[in-house]
Design a protein around this motif. Structure first.
Motif, mmCIF file in Angstrom:
data_model
loop_
_atom_site.group_PDB
_atom_site.id
_atom_site.type_symbol
_atom_site.label_atom_id
_atom_site.label_comp_id
_atom_site.label_asym_id
_atom_site.label_seq_id
_atom_site.Cartn_x
_atom_site.Cartn_y
_atom_site.Cartn_z
ATOM 1 N N ALA A 80 0.858 -1.188 0.000
ATOM 2 C CA ALA A 80 0.000 0.000 0.000
ATOM 3 C C ALA A 80 0.890 1.231 0.000
ATOM 4 O O ALA A 80 1.766 1.371 0.874
ATOM 5 C CB ALA A 80 -0.910 -0.003 1.232
ATOM 6 N N ARG A 81 0.703 2.096 -0.982
ATOM 7 C CA ARG A 81 1.513 3.312 -1.094
ATOM 8 C C ARG A 81 0.968 4.385 -0.154
ATOM 9 O O ARG A 81 0.404 5.393 -0.565
ATOM 10 C CB ARG A 81 1.493 3.828 -2.530
ATOM 11 C CG ARG A 81 1.947 2.817 -3.563
ATOM 12 C CD ARG A 81 3.416 2.523 -3.461
ATOM 13 N NE ARG A 81 3.901 1.737 -4.584
ATOM 14 C CZ ARG A 81 5.082 1.163 -4.625
ATOM 15 N NH1 ARG A 81 5.908 1.293 -3.606
ATOM 16 N NH2 ARG A 81 5.458 0.469 -5.676
ATOM 17 N N GLU A 82 1.173 4.162 1.118
ATOM 18 C CA GLU A 82 0.624 5.078 2.116
ATOM 19 C C GLU A 82 1.636 6.153 2.462
ATOM 20 O O GLU A 82 2.827 6.030 2.190
ATOM 21 C CB GLU A 82 0.225 4.295 3.374
ATOM 22 C CG GLU A 82 -0.884 3.266 3.129
ATOM 23 C CD GLU A 82 -1.223 2.481 4.371
ATOM 24 O OE1 GLU A 82 -0.453 2.565 5.356
ATOM 25 O OE2 GLU A 82 -2.248 1.784 4.366
ATOM 26 N N GLN A 83 1.162 7.215 3.070
ATOM 27 C CA GLN A 83 2.015 8.299 3.547
ATOM 28 C C GLN A 83 2.032 8.270 5.077
ATOM 29 O O GLN A 83 1.027 7.955 5.707
ATOM 30 C CB GLN A 83 1.486 9.643 3.054
ATOM 31 C CG GLN A 83 1.526 9.790 1.541
ATOM 32 C CD GLN A 83 2.927 9.750 0.975
ATOM 33 O OE1 GLN A 83 3.878 10.176 1.633
ATOM 34 N NE2 GLN A 83 3.064 9.228 -0.240
ATOM 35 N N PRO A 84 3.142 8.576 5.730
ATOM 36 C CA PRO A 84 4.384 9.063 5.124
ATOM 37 C C PRO A 84 5.283 7.946 4.576
ATOM 38 O O PRO A 84 6.241 8.235 3.866
ATOM 39 C CB PRO A 84 5.077 9.773 6.288
ATOM 40 C CG PRO A 84 4.624 9.012 7.496
ATOM 41 C CD PRO A 84 3.211 8.604 7.208
ATOM 42 N N VAL A 85 5.007 6.674 4.917
ATOM 43 C CA VAL A 85 5.843 5.584 4.406
ATOM 44 C C VAL A 85 4.938 4.490 3.869
ATOM 45 O O VAL A 85 3.833 4.261 4.376
ATOM 46 C CB VAL A 85 6.778 5.017 5.501
ATOM 47 C CG1 VAL A 85 7.786 6.052 5.957
ATOM 48 C CG2 VAL A 85 5.986 4.479 6.681
ATOM 49 N N PRO A 86 5.378 3.789 2.831
ATOM 50 C CA PRO A 86 4.586 2.670 2.300
ATOM 51 C C PRO A 86 4.464 1.547 3.326
ATOM 52 O O PRO A 86 5.263 1.438 4.264
ATOM 53 C CB PRO A 86 5.392 2.221 1.072
ATOM 54 C CG PRO A 86 6.269 3.371 0.738
ATOM 55 C CD PRO A 86 6.574 4.045 2.030
ATOM 56 N N ARG A 87 3.466 0.685 3.090
ATOM 57 C CA ARG A 87 3.194 -0.411 4.016
ATOM 58 C C ARG A 87 3.110 -1.716 3.240
ATOM 59 O O ARG A 87 2.450 -1.811 2.206
ATOM 60 C CB ARG A 87 1.872 -0.167 4.749
ATOM 61 C CG ARG A 87 1.428 -1.293 5.682
ATOM 62 C CD ARG A 87 0.210 -0.851 6.477
ATOM 63 N NE ARG A 87 -0.934 -0.616 5.601
ATOM 64 C CZ ARG A 87 -1.914 -1.508 5.411
ATOM 65 N NH1 ARG A 87 -1.889 -2.685 6.015
ATOM 66 N NH2 ARG A 87 -2.916 -1.227 4.611
ATOM 67 N N VAL A 88 3.823 -2.740 3.753
ATOM 68 C CA VAL A 88 3.712 -4.094 3.221
ATOM 69 C C VAL A 88 2.822 -4.891 4.156
ATOM 70 O O VAL A 88 3.073 -4.968 5.362
ATOM 71 C CB VAL A 88 5.090 -4.770 3.101
ATOM 72 C CG1 VAL A 88 4.935 -6.265 2.834
ATOM 73 C CG2 VAL A 88 5.895 -4.126 1.985
ATOM 74 N N LEU A 89 1.759 -5.459 3.596
ATOM 75 C CA LEU A 89 0.829 -6.273 4.363
ATOM 76 C C LEU A 89 1.066 -7.739 4.030
ATOM 77 O O LEU A 89 1.011 -8.150 2.865
ATOM 78 C CB LEU A 89 -0.622 -5.889 4.026
ATOM 79 C CG LEU A 89 -1.707 -6.825 4.565
ATOM 80 C CD1 LEU A 89 -1.699 -6.841 6.092
ATOM 81 C CD2 LEU A 89 -3.081 -6.409 4.030
ATOM 82 N N LEU A 90 1.354 -8.532 5.068
ATOM 83 C CA LEU A 90 1.476 -9.979 4.939
ATOM 84 C C LEU A 90 0.304 -10.611 5.660
ATOM 85 O O LEU A 90 0.077 -10.351 6.853
ATOM 86 C CB LEU A 90 2.791 -10.467 5.557
ATOM 87 C CG LEU A 90 4.079 -9.989 4.881
ATOM 88 C CD1 LEU A 90 5.293 -10.354 5.734
ATOM 89 C CD2 LEU A 90 4.215 -10.595 3.497
ATOM 90 N N GLU A 91 -0.448 -11.451 4.950
ATOM 91 C CA GLU A 91 -1.599 -12.099 5.568
ATOM 92 C C GLU A 91 -1.740 -13.508 5.022
ATOM 93 O O GLU A 91 -1.086 -13.895 4.054
ATOM 94 C CB GLU A 91 -2.869 -11.291 5.296
ATOM 95 C CG GLU A 91 -3.174 -11.101 3.828
ATOM 96 C CD GLU A 91 -4.416 -10.249 3.608
ATOM 97 O OE1 GLU A 91 -5.075 -9.916 4.598
ATOM 98 O OE2 GLU A 91 -4.713 -9.940 2.438
ATOM 99 N N GLY A 92 -2.608 -14.276 5.694
ATOM 100 C CA GLY A 92 -2.808 -15.657 5.283
ATOM 101 C C GLY A 92 -2.154 -16.611 6.263
ATOM 102 O O GLY A 92 -1.943 -16.279 7.439
ATOM 103 N N GLU A 93 -1.828 -17.820 5.786
ATOM 104 C CA GLU A 93 -1.276 -18.859 6.647
ATOM 105 C C GLU A 93 0.129 -19.240 6.216
ATOM 106 O O GLU A 93 0.425 -19.378 5.028
ATOM 107 C CB GLU A 93 -2.166 -20.112 6.629
ATOM 108 C CG GLU A 93 -3.509 -19.917 7.310
ATOM 109 C CD GLU A 93 -4.238 -21.234 7.523
ATOM 110 O OE1 GLU A 93 -3.798 -22.255 6.949
ATOM 111 O OE2 GLU A 93 -5.214 -21.238 8.276
ATOM 112 N N PHE A 94 0.974 -19.414 7.241
ATOM 113 C CA PHE A 94 2.349 -19.842 7.032
ATOM 114 C C PHE A 94 2.498 -21.255 7.590
ATOM 115 O O PHE A 94 2.045 -21.535 8.704
ATOM 116 C CB PHE A 94 3.304 -18.885 7.745
ATOM 117 C CG PHE A 94 4.749 -19.272 7.664
ATOM 118 C CD1 PHE A 94 5.476 -19.016 6.511
ATOM 119 C CD2 PHE A 94 5.383 -19.910 8.733
ATOM 120 C CE1 PHE A 94 6.813 -19.375 6.424
ATOM 121 C CE2 PHE A 94 6.713 -20.265 8.655
ATOM 122 C CZ PHE A 94 7.430 -20.002 7.497
ATOM 123 N N PRO A 95 3.137 -22.185 6.853
ATOM 124 C CA PRO A 95 3.245 -23.569 7.328
ATOM 125 C C PRO A 95 3.976 -23.675 8.666
ATOM 126 O O PRO A 95 5.090 -23.158 8.824
ATOM 127 C CB PRO A 95 4.027 -24.265 6.207
ATOM 128 C CG PRO A 95 3.808 -23.427 4.998
ATOM 129 C CD PRO A 95 3.701 -22.023 5.503
#
Length: 476
Positions: free
Chosen positions: A230-245
């Motif tokens: 997400a190109r958010e201000q003041p800094v971009p955001r990486v969203l990690l979701e779901g399931e990890f083994p």
């Protein structure tokens, strides 16, 4: 005998000789083609001695086909011939404001030279070199001069709809660390959540970790892990979701998340701080006010002879594209353009007597649906590479069967291990391999296999390739 009958007899003789020379595909290869429903018209094969001469096997060798990443063989050969293995790329740092008591009272200019390997360690060295000139504090901005490249803006998701995959990163005159971020995963000690580390750590990126542990096998990773930017201000955001083994440990995803300029600013700021430096400003694009000025720091990349190894062994796409741009600018002058690079490659091939008719290279790394080359043309490049003064650098840059690069898991523990220097290529509907094979009897052969068919998916293509390569290995 009449002249007409002589001509007919001569034509018939030539035809019969051609038919005799055109061997059928080996039976084991034919069986696999039938098994995977790949027609013989969908594959081109050429096997011949590295010094030329009569082919051991040729099948549809003049049909232009998409080679995928095997096209890197062409780009790296031309780069060696034009630039030479000792060629290095330069990144310049300029200052135009006074430095008073360790404070630069103005902006710091960084001029990108298209370095394909300006990784974090090299940026750290460059920042240290700047610190040793007496600057500790920068009051102004970082100003990025990108004028060495004159290339159109590119959508990184245009090829396959995956804009954040690191292999899709477009060229950039000041590309730091391939613009890539490694997200490293492991189950947390609480048994419920997932720990995620980011390398390199970038202040201008926020991580939103919503992953939960699941019961899938580790072999399914990264399926089930959603990656969003997400190109958010003041800094971009990486969203990690779901399931990890739950059973996975120390696995990672390599992705892009920031525009190259933002990444460069954040990485330089982080590494500058490790040298005790401070930066008060932001970043902006601009040009060096006086192009004739002497740089405060000049950082040199490793030499081309070293850099073609990650290109061919590990199939680094953006490095390959930088090499094409560099050889074009070297041959025809700056700034670097796609057209100059393509023209320089064609010039090298034609100088070696390789017919370039039908050759299409809209992407020097192989990320293309329209690239085209014939097996005969690609074999010509490989034979030219063996004749080259830079043959050792060229051949050793290719993956070694059963040992390293993209071939590290193929032919392991088998007689063919260590006997093949090859470049592989895969995209949907394309499976290719080309390079050099030393046979069981010590003969050195060039081999090219190009498969273009919807059924040439990864595993089918690999099996067909391996069957052909085993056959080649047994040819004397």
């Amino acid at each position: 005998m009449s002249l007409a009958r002589v001509l007919v007899s001569l034509c018939l003789c030539v035809f019969m000789m051609a038919e005799a020379a055109a061997q059928p595909l080996p039976p084991q290869v034919q069986r696999l083609l039938e098994q995977y429903r790949v027609p013989a018209e969908g594959i081109s094969v050429l096997v011949q001695p590295v010094t030329g001469g009569a082919p051991l096997l040729e099948h549809r060798v003049d049909v232009p086909r998409n080679p995928a990443s095997a096209i890197k063989l062409v780009t790296t050969y031309a780069a060696l011939e034009v630039l030479g293995p000792a060629h290095t790329w330069q990144t310049e740092i300029h200052t135009f404001a006074p430095v008073v008591n360790g404070t630069l009272q103005g902006d710091l200019y960084i001029r990108g030279g298209g370095d394909p390997f300006l990784v974090a360690q090299e940026v750290w060295k460059m920042a240290g070199a700047l610190r040793r000139t007496g600057i500790q504090r920068i009051q102004g901005d970082l100003v990025f001069d990108l004028s060495h490249f004159d290339i159109p803006r590119e959508d990184p998701g245009a090829f396959d709809g995956q804009p954040f995959r690191a292999y899709n990163q477009p060229p950039h005159a000041l590309l730091m660390n391939f613009n890539a971020i490694s997200f490293q995963f492991r189950p947390a000690e609480d048994g419920r959540s997932v720990q995620v580390a980011v390398d390199p750590p970038l202040a201008d990126l926020r991580l939103d970790n919503r992953l939960r542990l699941g019961g899938q096998s580790c072999g399914t990773f990264p399926q089930g892990v959603g990656f969003h930017v997400a190109r958010e201000q003041p800094v971009p955001r990486v969203l990690l979701e779901g399931e990890f083994p739950r059973g996975c440990e120390d696995v990672s995803l390599l992705r892009t998340a920031l525009p190259p300029e933002e990444y460069a600013y954040s990485l330089f700021t982080e590494l500058w701080g490790q040298w005790g430096g401070t930066l008060e400003g932001g970043w902006r694009l601009g040009r060096i006010p006086d192009p004739t000025s002497r740089p405060r720091v000049v950082h040199h990349s490793p030499p081309l002879g070293d850099l073609i190894r990650p290109v061919n062994k590990h199939s680094n796409n953006v490095m390959t594209r930088h090499m094409k741009l560099a050889l074009g600018a070297h041959r025809y002058g700056g700034p670097a353009t796609l057209e100059k690079g393509y023209a320089a490659i064609r010039e090298v091939l034609e100088r070696e007597g390789i017919d370039t008719r039908g050759l299409v290279m809209d992407n020097a790394a192989g990320l293309s649906r329209t690239n085209r080359i014939t097996a005969r043309q690609l074999a010509g490049v490989l034979m030219a590479g063996r004749r080259s003064a830079y043959m050792p650098e060229y051949v050793s840059s290719l993956a070694l069967s059963g040992m390293d690069g993209t071939l590290r898991r193929r032919f392991v523990g088998q007689p063919e291990a260590g006997r093949m220097h090859l470049k592989t290529g895969y995209i949907n509907g394309v499976s290719s391999v080309a390079g050099y094979v030393r046979t069981a009897g010590g003969r050195d052969l060039v081999v090219v296999v190009l498969i273009n068919h919807p059924n040439a998916h990864r595993w089918a293509g690999l099996e067909i390739q391996d069957a052909l390569l085993r056959w080649v290995y047994r040819q004397g």
